[in-house]
Design a protein around this motif. Structure first.
Motif, PDB file in Angstrom:
ATOM      1  N   LYS A 352      28.948  76.951  63.731  1.00  0.00           N
ATOM      2  CA  LYS A 352      30.118  77.752  64.095  1.00  0.00           C
ATOM      3  C   LYS A 352      30.890  78.008  62.810  1.00  0.00           C
ATOM      4  O   LYS A 352      30.537  77.477  61.749  1.00  0.00           O
ATOM      5  N   ASP A 353      31.926  78.831  62.855  1.00  0.00           N
ATOM      6  CA  ASP A 353      32.766  79.023  61.671  1.00  0.00           C
ATOM      7  C   ASP A 353      33.412  77.686  61.315  1.00  0.00           C
ATOM      8  O   ASP A 353      34.057  77.051  62.156  1.00  0.00           O
ATOM      9  N   GLN A 355      35.998  75.453  58.794  1.00  0.00           N
ATOM     10  CA  GLN A 355      37.208  75.628  57.998  1.00  0.00           C
ATOM     11  C   GLN A 355      37.462  74.413  57.111  1.00  0.00           C
ATOM     12  O   GLN A 355      36.990  73.310  57.418  1.00  0.00           O
ATOM     13  N   LYS A 400      30.997  80.580  57.130  1.00  0.00           N
ATOM     14  CA  LYS A 400      30.837  81.304  58.385  1.00  0.00           C
ATOM     15  C   LYS A 400      29.613  80.821  59.156  1.00  0.00           C
ATOM     16  O   LYS A 400      28.650  80.311  58.579  1.00  0.00           O
ATOM     17  N   LYS A 401      29.674  81.001  60.442  1.00  0.00           N
ATOM     18  CA  LYS A 401      28.577  80.643  61.332  1.00  0.00           C
ATOM     19  C   LYS A 401      27.265  81.279  60.846  1.00  0.00           C
ATOM     20  O   LYS A 401      27.219  82.457  60.521  1.00  0.00           O
ATOM     21  N   GLU A 403      25.706  80.538  58.064  1.00  0.00           N
ATOM     22  CA  GLU A 403      25.544  80.452  56.621  1.00  0.00           C
ATOM     23  C   GLU A 403      25.176  79.025  56.204  1.00  0.00           C
ATOM     24  O   GLU A 403      25.515  78.052  56.881  1.00  0.00           O
TER      25      GLU A 403
END
Length: 429
Positions: A352-353, A355, A400-401, A403
């Motif tokens: 998922k993204d 952070q 990012k998701k 990557e």
């Protein structure tokens, strides 16, 4: 594995047995204890787990009388119990590894960092080590293999796990002089990169397994890791990042694993891959340039050629592990090991993204899955090996998701054993 049965019988007739030390008494460990109790010349003499009641139950289910199970964390008491023909249950893994009477250690924890420490200590204590922990093996196996050779002990993966079963097919074909086009395994569930313990919970409960473990199969990580082990053992590489993963039956695979020019999917030969549709089997795609060999293969109904399949439709996981134990002890040889060094890498990929400040949660979790790359590709991307991912690893940059997560994207709050050994391996190779 030919002849091990006779050697084990001879060992027992001589009044001896291989004494196995087991670390981890989950599903795999429990099955192994019961299987070994059926065998000649071998016994699980000591087992460590966080809960000794699980160990006691495992031994009793295997037919060991309760009074023959000694629960202790004292090495003297453990040695005395073993000398009297009893078995030991303990919460102290180091005790099992350090017991002088133990010949072979089996790591059945499935946790990369714990497996790293177990293997390191086993080799330092001059004991053979059998890894039911492919995740640790693909991360630091080349170093551990090198250390074991220097210590005159065996470091090995296990029979029954798909990499070990694939290695048997590889060695059979290689010894006969066949050209090996591809090595692979079946995947028994649809690939779902977003699988996590929550999405896997209901099915895991139904199967009586861990949601996190099931998610690691569903998101493809386990498949990537297993074929990573095969790559390191054989020098074969993924043809594309993450492998092709086609669908097909066993009879269709010889045509699927042909070059693109011949109507197949391959850019190269000597590759590792997986297939939807042949689970729980493993396979090798082989060929020959010899006219008489092809004539014989066709006569034997192996197909029209030029490619043929060697297919094993089963693997018995930890129930076959005793064969690797016996092979290490009796023959001083490994079932599968990273003989070619670090050929490929299973790299952490964002589920998922992510952070800055997000804490990664390891294999089968909510944050990352594994993707198999050649080692050259992984180094170029500075990819973070999936085996180094645990709760001590925190994101310091956004990813990012889908990557790759790189070393530069993370920081480690607390150094772990597997990170230390990985750094040592980087310096050694």
């Amino acid at each position: 594995m030919l002849g091990l049965n006779r050697k084990l019988i001879e060992l027992e007739k001589a009044g001896k047995e291989i004494k196995v030390g087991l670390i981890g008494c989950g599903q795999m460990g429990r099955g192994m204890i019961s299987q070994i109790e059926n065998m000649k010349g071998m016994r699980v003499a000591a087992t460590a787990d966080l809960q000794t009641t699980i160990i006691q139950n495992a031994y009793m289910l295997a037919g060991v009388e309760p009074q023959q199970i000694i629960t202790t964390n004292e090495i003297e008491a453990a040695e005395k119990a073993m000398s009297e023909g009893k078995v030991v249950a303990t919460t102290d893994a180091s005790l099992v590894i350090e017991l002088p009477g133990i010949d072979v250690i089996v790591d059945a924890t499935g946790v990369p960092n714990i497996g790293a420490e177990i293997a390191w200590k086993a080799i330092m204590n001059k004991k053979h080590i059998v890894m039911l922990n492919v995740e640790a093996d693909v991360t630091i196996g080349p170093l551990l293999h090198q250390m074991a050779e220097a210590s005159n002990v065996v470091y090995t993966g296990t029979a029954g796990d798909e990499p070990g079963c694939i290695m048997e097919l590889h060695d059979f074909a290689d010894a006969l002089g066949f050209d090996i086009v591809a090595l692979g395994k079946g995947k028994n569930n649809p690939l779902n990169y977003e699988a996590n313990p929550a999405t896997a919970e209901a099915e895991a409960k139904e199967k009586g397994s861990s949601p996190k473990m099931l998610a690691s199969f569903q998101d493809g990580t386990k498949t990537m890791v297993e074929m990573n082990a095969v790559a390191n053992a054989t020098g074969f590489l993924p043809d594309v990042p993450g492998m092709h993963g086609p669908s097909g039956t066993a009879s269709e695979l010889p045509d699927i694993f042909r070059s693109k020019a011949e109507g197949g999917i391959l850019n190269n030969k000597k590759i590792v891959d997986y297939v939807n549709g042949v689970a729980p089997g493993v396979f090798a795609i082989i060929s020959s340039e010899k006219e008489e060999v092809n004539h014989e293969m066709q006569y034997l109904k192996m197909g029209p050629g030029p490619n043929y399949i060697l297919y094993r439709p089963y693997h018995l996981t930890s129930l076959e592990t005793p064969l690797s134990v016996a092979r290490a002890y009796l023959n001083q040889s490994a079932t599968i090991a990273p003989w070619h060094g670090l050929q490929a890498e299973t790299v952490a990929t964002a589920k998922k993204d992510l952070q800055p400040g997000d804490r990664l949660d390891g294999i089968g979790g909510f944050t990352v899955y594994g993707t198999l790359y050649s080692q050259q590709e992984s180094v170029a991307a500075n990819g973070l090996p999936i085996g180094l991912v645990d709760a001590n690893v925190v994101m310091k940059r956004a990813v990012k998701k889908g990557e790759i997560v790189t070393y530069d994207d993370v920081e480690q709050e607390k150094e772990s054993m597997i990170w230390k050994l990985r750094a040592l391996q980087a310096m050694s190779f």
